[in-house]
Design an enzyme around this catalytic site. Structure first.
Site, mmCIF file in Angstrom:
data_model
loop_
_atom_site.group_PDB
_atom_site.id
_atom_site.type_symbol
_atom_site.label_atom_id
_atom_site.label_comp_id
_atom_site.label_asym_id
_atom_site.label_seq_id
_atom_site.Cartn_x
_atom_site.Cartn_y
_atom_site.Cartn_z
ATOM 1 N N ASP A 13 16.310 -17.308 -16.876
ATOM 2 C CA ASP A 13 15.283 -17.647 -15.880
ATOM 3 C C ASP A 13 15.410 -16.828 -14.602
ATOM 4 O O ASP A 13 15.043 -17.296 -13.524
ATOM 5 C CB ASP A 13 15.314 -19.153 -15.538
ATOM 6 N N LYS A 16 13.007 -12.146 -15.479
ATOM 7 C CA LYS A 16 12.959 -10.897 -16.253
ATOM 8 C C LYS A 16 11.534 -10.511 -16.594
ATOM 9 O O LYS A 16 11.161 -9.346 -16.561
ATOM 10 C CB LYS A 16 13.737 -11.054 -17.577
ATOM 11 N N GLY A 40 11.059 -18.319 -22.157
ATOM 12 C CA GLY A 40 9.770 -18.602 -21.543
ATOM 13 C C GLY A 40 9.595 -17.702 -20.346
ATOM 14 O O GLY A 40 10.364 -17.774 -19.399
ATOM 15 N N HIS A 41 8.642 -16.779 -20.434
ATOM 16 C CA HIS A 41 8.387 -15.896 -19.304
ATOM 17 C C HIS A 41 7.093 -16.325 -18.628
ATOM 18 O O HIS A 41 6.092 -16.545 -19.298
ATOM 19 C CB HIS A 41 8.263 -14.449 -19.779
ATOM 20 N N GLN A 222 16.842 -15.015 -22.607
ATOM 21 C CA GLN A 222 18.053 -15.714 -22.149
ATOM 22 C C GLN A 222 18.876 -14.739 -21.286
ATOM 23 O O GLN A 222 18.275 -13.918 -20.622
ATOM 24 C CB GLN A 222 18.873 -16.287 -23.314
#
Ligand code: IMP
Length: 424
Positions: A13, A16, A40-41, A222
């Site tokens: 988180d 990225k 999750g982006h 991650q």
């Protein structure tokens, strides 16, 4: 610089997606090399917010995107994203899916959930998306791969063989409901029909792109401290986010990688269980959480928040060969008069170290030793260049560079895609 890996330098988180989105403008291809829908982006483009879990972030810039062999694919999630991007006017014709990636099956999700329940207090705090059980089957050589969807008969057979064993586990060990062969086979055949056109020899595709001198971005999911080998085991994910795995996870030689950019927040967050030396005591933790919007993209869980940990970051620099850092969310720290930064750990024997402890018990017992830097208490909204940053904010960045001997080349000052200052 043709091949660049973007890797999370903390517990995930770090933002990225936003950095990949920025660099993707000047790239020809964006690849994911590990993980699955546990990632999750979130990318904010004007009034639009994109939340992506399976497809590389480059899709938003209209770039060709590769889902590499090192990934695990939940077909329902992937198809949902493909449909959503098409609905929002993005072409998905250039999404390439490795036939060697493994499929997340419904029993993986069921086992992940049941196993976390059974662990009780010892639970890992997984995203419960079936990641661990899917990689476990891959390592046990009983997984079902993307290429199995190319032949309806093979797919059904593999599901039948797998279910014969998985249903026993589900019923007898986990006391969960079994899966019905016909239902799963029909559902996966429907997924197969949608996904077949995307299956590609992605190793050949990426290698060819590199040989043609194209710019390729490798987007880690991650992060370093969640790495199966190097992270805070067992509170880790089941793949290798570290930069070296960009080669294995896409099928190129390690010597093809030219540059590694680490992404770190200006503070630290962690979701799930496990030790976290710089976790903030008292009200300031909730303050950072609110200011930074620190709630999981995938699970909505509250993220644990801590002060910047340079011991852990130094470890990430070493493991990934990071030469440049992107420091995100500096604006979140604008509200504090003083900012503790952890430069060393104090160990059980009273000694201090700047290196990440190799033994888990030392890490569990490690206490942070802080240097307190002055805060700036000014919004960063109007900063267009690094020179516009308040002096204390620039000092914060330079302190990180000096301690780690790396360059901070990108600085995030807000959620919007434009709010990244470039330094190099
Ligand atoms: P899993 O990857 O779902 O098996 O979860 C294992 C650990 O990794 C848990 O602590 C999760 O919270 C963490 N994790 C997995 N994916 C992410 C991510 O994208 N960001 C932050 N933590 C993650």
């Amino acid at each position: 610089m043709p091949a660049t890996v973007i890797v999370g330098a903390q517990w995930g988180d770090e933002g990225k997606g936003k950095i990949v989105d920025l660099l993707a403008q000047h790239s020809d291809l964006v690849c994911r090399y590990q993980g699955g829908p546990n990632a999750g982006h979130t990318i904010v483009v004007g009034d639009e917010t994109y939340k992506i879990r399976a497809i590389p972030t480059g899709i938003i810039r209209g770039k060709p995107c590769v889902i590499g062999n090192g990934c695990v694919v939940d077909p329902e999630v992937l198809i949902g994203e493909l449909d959503e991007f098409e609905r929002r006017g993005h072409s998905v014709d250039q999404v390439y899916l490795s036939g060697n990636a493994h499929l997340i099956m419904p029993w993986h999700v069921a086992i992940d959930q049941a196993s976390e329940r059974r662990l009780g207090n010892l639970a890992i705090g997984t995203t419960r998306r079936g990641i661990g059980p899917c990689y476990a089957d891959k390592a046990s050589r009983i997984g079902i791969r993307v290429q199995d969807i190319l032949d309806a008969k093979i797919l059904r057979q593999k599901i039948e063989v797998a279910l014969a064993e998985k249903n026993l586990w589900l019923e007898r060990v986990y006391e969960s409901e079994p899966f019905d062969l016909e239902t799963v086979a029909a559902q996966y055949e429907t997924y197969a029909q949608r996904l077949r056109p995307f299956v590609t020899d992605t190793s050949l595709y990426v290698d060819t792109a590199l040989r043609e001198g194209k710019d390729v971005l490798f987007e880690g999911a991650q992060a370093t401290l969640l790495d199966l080998d190097h992270g805070t085991y067992p509170f880790v994910t089941s793949s290798n986010p570290v930069a070296a795995n960009a080669a294995t996870g896409t099928g190129i030689g390690p010597n093809r990688i030219d540059r590694v950019i680490g992404v770190t927040k200006a503070y630290v967050t962690r979701v799930g269980e496990g030790p976290f030396p710089t976790e903030i005591d008292g009200d300031n933790q909730q303050r950072v959480r609110e200011l930074g919007g620190e709630y999981g993209t995938v699970t909505g869980r509250e993220r644990r928040c801590g002060w910047l940990d340079l011991v852990a970051l130094r470890y990430a620099v070493r493991l990934n060969g990071i030469e440049q850092l992107a420091l995100t969310k500096l604006d979140v720290l604008s509200h504090f008069a003083e900012l503790p930064v952890c430069t060393r750990y104090r160990l059980r024997d009273g000694s201090e170290t700047e290196h990440f402890p190799a033994h888990q018990s030392d890490f569990h017992a490690a206490r942070p030793v802080y240097e307190t830097l002055p805060g700036w208490e000014e919004a960063l909204d109007d900063c267009v260049t690094v020179a516009d940053l308040p002096a204390a904010a620039r000092h914060y960045v330079e302190f990180v560079e000096h301690e780690l001997d790396v360059e901070v080349t990108l600085i995030g000052t807000g959620a919007d895609r434009e709010r990244v200052l470039t330094r190099a």
